[in-house]
Design an enzyme around this catalytic site. Structure first.
Site, PDB file in Angstrom:
ATOM      1  N   CYS A 180       6.638 -14.044  -0.210  1.00  0.00           N
ATOM      2  CA  CYS A 180       6.898 -12.911   0.686  1.00  0.00           C
ATOM      3  C   CYS A 180       5.866 -12.927   1.802  1.00  0.00           C
ATOM      4  O   CYS A 180       4.680 -13.103   1.540  1.00  0.00           O
ATOM      5  CB  CYS A 180       6.777 -11.604  -0.093  1.00  0.00           C
ATOM      6  SG  CYS A 180       6.900 -10.162   0.988  1.00  0.00           S
ATOM      7  N   CYS A 225      13.120  -3.628   1.367  1.00  0.00           N
ATOM      8  CA  CYS A 225      12.584  -4.602   0.406  1.00  0.00           C
ATOM      9  C   CYS A 225      13.203  -4.378  -0.973  1.00  0.00           C
ATOM     10  O   CYS A 225      13.043  -3.310  -1.578  1.00  0.00           O
ATOM     11  CB  CYS A 225      11.072  -4.421   0.324  1.00  0.00           C
ATOM     12  SG  CYS A 225      10.292  -5.247  -1.057  1.00  0.00           S
ATOM     13  N   CYS A 227      12.683 -13.227  -1.000  1.00  0.00           N
ATOM     14  CA  CYS A 227      11.963 -13.952  -2.046  1.00  0.00           C
ATOM     15  C   CYS A 227      12.925 -14.543  -3.076  1.00  0.00           C
ATOM     16  O   CYS A 227      12.547 -15.418  -3.844  1.00  0.00           O
ATOM     17  CB  CYS A 227      10.902 -13.063  -2.694  1.00  0.00           C
ATOM     18  SG  CYS A 227      11.461 -11.424  -3.063  1.00  0.00           S
ATOM     19  N   TYR A 263      10.575  -3.265  -8.583  1.00  0.00           N
ATOM     20  CA  TYR A 263       9.257  -3.227  -9.226  1.00  0.00           C
ATOM     21  C   TYR A 263       8.273  -2.179  -8.699  1.00  0.00           C
ATOM     22  O   TYR A 263       7.646  -1.458  -9.474  1.00  0.00           O
ATOM     23  CB  TYR A 263       8.614  -4.623  -9.122  1.00  0.00           C
ATOM     24  CG  TYR A 263       7.177  -4.666  -9.553  1.00  0.00           C
ATOM     25  CD1 TYR A 263       6.839  -4.625 -10.902  1.00  0.00           C
ATOM     26  CD2 TYR A 263       6.149  -4.720  -8.611  1.00  0.00           C
ATOM     27  CE1 TYR A 263       5.503  -4.640 -11.301  1.00  0.00           C
ATOM     28  CE2 TYR A 263       4.816  -4.742  -9.011  1.00  0.00           C
ATOM     29  CZ  TYR A 263       4.508  -4.700 -10.354  1.00  0.00           C
ATOM     30  OH  TYR A 263       3.206  -4.704 -10.745  1.00  0.00           O
ATOM     31  N   ASP A 307      12.620  -7.725 -18.572  1.00  0.00           N
ATOM     32  CA  ASP A 307      11.535  -7.529 -17.598  1.00  0.00           C
ATOM     33  C   ASP A 307      12.153  -7.486 -16.206  1.00  0.00           C
ATOM     34  O   ASP A 307      13.274  -7.956 -16.004  1.00  0.00           O
ATOM     35  CB  ASP A 307      10.483  -8.643 -17.693  1.00  0.00           C
ATOM     36  CG  ASP A 307       9.129  -8.198 -17.122  1.00  0.00           C
ATOM     37  OD1 ASP A 307       9.044  -7.080 -16.557  1.00  0.00           O
ATOM     38  OD2 ASP A 307       8.155  -8.963 -17.245  1.00  0.00           O
ATOM     39  N   ASP A 308      11.412  -6.906 -15.254  1.00  0.00           N
ATOM     40  CA  ASP A 308      11.993  -6.772 -13.914  1.00  0.00           C
ATOM     41  C   ASP A 308      11.974  -8.075 -13.138  1.00  0.00           C
ATOM     42  O   ASP A 308      12.841  -8.324 -12.305  1.00  0.00           O
ATOM     43  CB  ASP A 308      11.274  -5.667 -13.122  1.00  0.00           C
ATOM     44  CG  ASP A 308       9.799  -5.912 -13.039  1.00  0.00           C
ATOM     45  OD1 ASP A 308       9.381  -6.671 -12.164  1.00  0.00           O
ATOM     46  OD2 ASP A 308       9.064  -5.345 -13.859  1.00  0.00           O
ATOM     47  N   CYS A 327       0.823  -1.192   0.000  1.00  0.00           N
ATOM     48  CA  CYS A 327       0.000   0.000   0.000  1.00  0.00           C
ATOM     49  C   CYS A 327       0.866   1.253   0.000  1.00  0.00           C
ATOM     50  O   CYS A 327       2.083   1.194   0.020  1.00  0.00           O
ATOM     51  CB  CYS A 327      -0.885   0.013   1.229  1.00  0.00           C
ATOM     52  SG  CYS A 327      -1.803  -1.502   1.421  1.00  0.00           S
ATOM     53  N   SER A 344       7.531  -0.840 -15.543  1.00  0.00           N
ATOM     54  CA  SER A 344       8.524  -1.014 -14.475  1.00  0.00           C
ATOM     55  C   SER A 344       9.889  -1.473 -14.980  1.00  0.00           C
ATOM     56  O   SER A 344      10.877  -1.366 -14.266  1.00  0.00           O
ATOM     57  CB  SER A 344       7.985  -1.996 -13.436  1.00  0.00           C
ATOM     58  OG  SER A 344       7.508  -3.155 -14.078  1.00  0.00           O
ATOM     59  N   CYS A 399      16.400  -6.662   2.098  1.00  0.00           N
ATOM     60  CA  CYS A 399      15.638  -7.900   2.212  1.00  0.00           C
ATOM     61  C   CYS A 399      15.551  -8.457   0.797  1.00  0.00           C
ATOM     62  O   CYS A 399      15.093  -7.773  -0.116  1.00  0.00           O
ATOM     63  CB  CYS A 399      14.228  -7.689   2.755  1.00  0.00           C
ATOM     64  SG  CYS A 399      13.264  -9.232   2.684  1.00  0.00           S
ATOM     65  N   ASN A 444       1.242   0.297   5.719  1.00  0.00           N
ATOM     66  CA  ASN A 444       1.770  -0.428   4.560  1.00  0.00           C
ATOM     67  C   ASN A 444       2.677  -1.523   5.081  1.00  0.00           C
ATOM     68  O   ASN A 444       3.611  -1.240   5.827  1.00  0.00           O
ATOM     69  CB  ASN A 444       2.562   0.547   3.674  1.00  0.00           C
ATOM     70  CG  ASN A 444       3.381  -0.151   2.593  1.00  0.00           C
ATOM     71  OD1 ASN A 444       4.455   0.302   2.236  1.00  0.00           O
ATOM     72  ND2 ASN A 444       2.888  -1.253   2.079  1.00  0.00           N
TER      73      ASN A 444
HETATM   74  P1  AMP Z   1       4.124 -13.258 -13.806  1.00  0.00           P
HETATM   75  O1  AMP Z   1       3.302 -13.104 -15.003  1.00  0.00           O
HETATM   76  O2  AMP Z   1       3.359 -13.904 -12.683  1.00  0.00           O
HETATM   77  O3  AMP Z   1       5.447 -13.938 -14.046  1.00  0.00           O
HETATM   78  O4  AMP Z   1       4.444 -11.795 -13.240  1.00  0.00           O
HETATM   79  C1  AMP Z   1       5.569 -11.097 -13.651  1.00  0.00           C
HETATM   80  C2  AMP Z   1       5.193  -9.675 -13.948  1.00  0.00           C
HETATM   81  O5  AMP Z   1       4.478  -9.106 -12.842  1.00  0.00           O
HETATM   82  C3  AMP Z   1       6.435  -8.840 -14.185  1.00  0.00           C
HETATM   83  O6  AMP Z   1       6.255  -8.206 -15.417  1.00  0.00           O
HETATM   84  C4  AMP Z   1       6.485  -7.846 -13.036  1.00  0.00           C
HETATM   85  O7  AMP Z   1       6.655  -6.542 -13.544  1.00  0.00           O
HETATM   86  C5  AMP Z   1       5.145  -7.966 -12.338  1.00  0.00           C
HETATM   87  N1  AMP Z   1       5.236  -8.191 -10.885  1.00  0.00           N
HETATM   88  C6  AMP Z   1       6.254  -8.639 -10.151  1.00  0.00           C
HETATM   89  N2  AMP Z   1       5.926  -8.731  -8.833  1.00  0.00           N
HETATM   90  C7  AMP Z   1       4.643  -8.321  -8.735  1.00  0.00           C
HETATM   91  C8  AMP Z   1       3.713  -8.168  -7.644  1.00  0.00           C
HETATM   92  N3  AMP Z   1       4.030  -8.496  -6.405  1.00  0.00           N
HETATM   93  N4  AMP Z   1       2.470  -7.684  -7.925  1.00  0.00           N
HETATM   94  C9  AMP Z   1       2.124  -7.390  -9.181  1.00  0.00           C
HETATM   95  N5  AMP Z   1       2.945  -7.518 -10.253  1.00  0.00           N
HETATM   96  C10 AMP Z   1       4.196  -7.982 -10.041  1.00  0.00           C
HETATM   97 FE1  SF4 Z   2      10.399  -7.494  -0.543  1.00  0.00          FE
HETATM   98 FE2  SF4 Z   2      10.875 -10.013  -1.284  1.00  0.00          FE
HETATM   99 FE3  SF4 Z   2      11.567  -9.164   1.165  1.00  0.00          FE
HETATM  100 FE4  SF4 Z   2       8.995  -9.456   0.492  1.00  0.00          FE
HETATM  101  S1  SF4 Z   2      10.524 -11.094   0.673  1.00  0.00           S
HETATM  102  S2  SF4 Z   2       9.907  -7.745   1.621  1.00  0.00           S
HETATM  103  S3  SF4 Z   2       9.013  -8.836  -1.674  1.00  0.00           S
HETATM  104  S4  SF4 Z   2      12.380  -8.465  -0.836  1.00  0.00           S
END
Ligand code: AMP
Ligand code: SF4
Length: 472
Positions: free
Chosen positions: A398, A252, A450, A258, A361-362, A14, A299, A447, A114
């Site tokens: 996470c 984090c 994940c 992201y 991609d991130d 949040c 992102s 952190c 948050n």
């Molecule tokens: P996926 O399709 O499940 O592999 O999600 C990967 C995509 O979701 C990437 O393009 C990231 O930019 C985005 N992403 C990564 N972490 C999150 C998150 N916690 N919530 C929403 N989008 C995310």
């Molecule tokens: Fe961030 Fe990953 Fe740590 Fe969760 S586990 S606080 S998403 S770095």
């Protein structure tokens, strides 16, 4: 695989915003929340204080949908806090939309949070055993009960400090009473929280999850709230207390990778600069023989620019994002998620046709996005697709307020890099190393649980709905 019974609580990434000492504080909060909208689109709320009374407006939807001038006019006063919310399925009830508002004989107070408190269930059970009646399923309410259970008659800062010291997990919390705002950060420093001052009024202060909210309201950055710190904001100015000496610096990593906006600075590091450097390092570690670099909007654009600059390959706008579609992640079913990717992103055919494309991609979480994007590039005539991910394989859930799903849903927890490459249909796939993740921000610690499975806090699991135990 202890995931199913883990106390993941409410998953919230949040945004919080607070302001003290300006006319029409709620109006300013509206603009602040607007610049934090990327942190949560499901619901939002503002509480303002005037003449010892707190008033609230909240609702489901975007800031621009929930508020209009008539609603903001109901929120008079020179002090306000606000919240934007992103919750996973099942937690979306209106009663959970923050700020939460509490009425008490010693004075009303409001809270905006948050993060996620990992020992919330244990604390809640202990409080219920002592007679507390909870009105929401939010872990934020646990803190409210803790503050009032122990020493409601004392000066408020002391019960607040001792209550915060009982919490384990990630939080950036704003608490507002009729006279002041308390800005509190967890002792690991996992969630960001920054302080600013209004440029046109040195006695007016703002506090926000991200510094990009300061620009929206004409404030300048002062400093971050420190891990384990409570900053009190009132007519005396700013005062600082620490509720513990056991503090760490475990911001984090996903904030940099992201969540945060590229124009925000987190703990002195600009998010765009961080991502760009991660892209540069990604190229150093995993170069690709290709014709151009494309980033997945929004992102990953900074990382893609870094990859392009370091490699000398042209950066191209090979993909466009529709501005009018919510994030695919909050779609509950896999089928909707798949459709969501195509609604959200489209390929510029003339740019990628007959080209060898590096797609940056991130992160890969479930793998849905990457698989769809690789296919979309091939359908548009790309000759080769080399996927580069500006973070390490995401293999662990996470527990700190970021909704990523369970082990079963995280593709890297069960598949090797080669198996993921095959699954998403790319010609090659490479991730950033854990070392470069730190190096990109010149950080000695973050952190990164994940990616590494090394959780900074203890973790707890439900035993029988009536008790919890620590996971060893
Ligand atoms: P996926 O399709 O499940 O592999 O999600 C990967 C995509 O979701 C990437 O393009 C990231 O930019 C985005 N992403 C990564 N972490 C999150 C998150 N916690 N919530 C929403 N989008 C995310
Ligand atoms: Fe961030 Fe990953 Fe740590 Fe969760 S586990 S606080 S998403 S770095």
């Amino acid at each position: 695989m202890f995931d199913d019974k883990m106390n993941k609580g409410i998953h919230e990434e949040c945004g919080v915003f607070g302001v003290f000492g300006v006319k029409n504080a709620a109006n300013l909060t509206y603009y602040g929340l607007h610049n934090l909208q990327h942190r949560g689109q499901e619901g939002c709320g503002i509480v303002s204080a005037v003449d010892g009374k707190l008033s609230r407006v909240r609702g489901g939807g975007l800031v621009t949908e929930v508020f209009n001038q008539a609603k903001l006019d109901k929120l008079a006063g020179s002090m306000a806090i606000g919240h934007v919310r992103y919750s996973s399925a099942g937690n979306g009830g209106e009663e959970n939309i923050q700020p939460l508002l509490f009425h008490h004989s010693t004075g009303d107070f409001a809270m905006a949070h948050n993060g996620n408190i990992v020992n919330a269930t244990a604390l809640r059970l202990a409080l219920e055993a002592r007679g507390s009646l909870f009105q929401t399923s939010s872990d934020t309410e646990v803190l409210a009960h803790l503050i009032k259970k122990d020493g409601a008659d004392e000066h408020r800062i002391f019960p607040l400090l001792s209550a915060l010291d009982k919490l384990d997990g990630a939080f950036a919390i704003l608490i507002m009473t009729p006279k002041r705002i308390y800005a509190c950060r967890d002792k690991y420093g996992m969630r960001p929280l920054s302080l600013g001052r209004m440029k046109n009024n040195p006695e007016a202060y703002v506090v926000a999850s991200e510094t990009c909210a300061f620009d929206a309201v004409g404030a300048e950055y002062l400093r971050d709230v420190e891990p384990g710190e409570v900053v009190t904001i009132d007519h005396h100015g700013l005062r600082s207390n620490f509720y513990t000496e056991k503090c760490q610096r475990k911001m984090c990593a996903m904030e940099f990778i992201y969540f945060a906006r590229p124009d925000s600075d987190i703990e002195g590091c600009n998010v765009h600069a961080y991502r760009k450097e991660s892209g540069r390092l990604l190229w150093k570690e995993s170069p690709a023989d290709a014709d151009l670099v494309v980033g997945v909007p929004d992102s990953s654009l900074s990382a893609a620019i870094g990859y392009s600059e370091a490699s000398g390959l042209p950066y191209e706008m090979g993909m466009i994002k529709s501005k009018y579609v919510a994030r695919t992640f909050i779609q509950p079913s896999q089928e909707l998620r798949e459709k969501g990717v195509k609604m959200k992103l489209s390929v510029v055919h003339s740019i990628v046709k007959d080209k060898r494309v590096v797609l940056v991609d991130d992160s890969i979480v479930r793998g849905t996005t990457s698989r769809n994007l690789v296919q979309m590039l091939r359908d548009a005539g790309a000759k080769e697709v080399h996927m580069r991910i500006a973070s390490p394989p995401y293999c662990h859930p996470c527990y700190y307020g970021v909704d990523t799903g369970t082990y079963e849903e995280l593709v890297a927890s069960t598949k090797s890099v080669e198996e993921i490459r095959e699954m998403i249909g790319a010609d090659s796939l490479a991730y950033l190393s854990a070392e470069s993740l730190l190096a990109a921000g010149h950080r000695s610690d973050l952190c990164a649980a994940c990616f590494t499975g090394k959780y900074p806090t203890d973790l707890y699991k439900d035993v029988d709905g009536k008790s919890t135990e620590k996971v060893e």
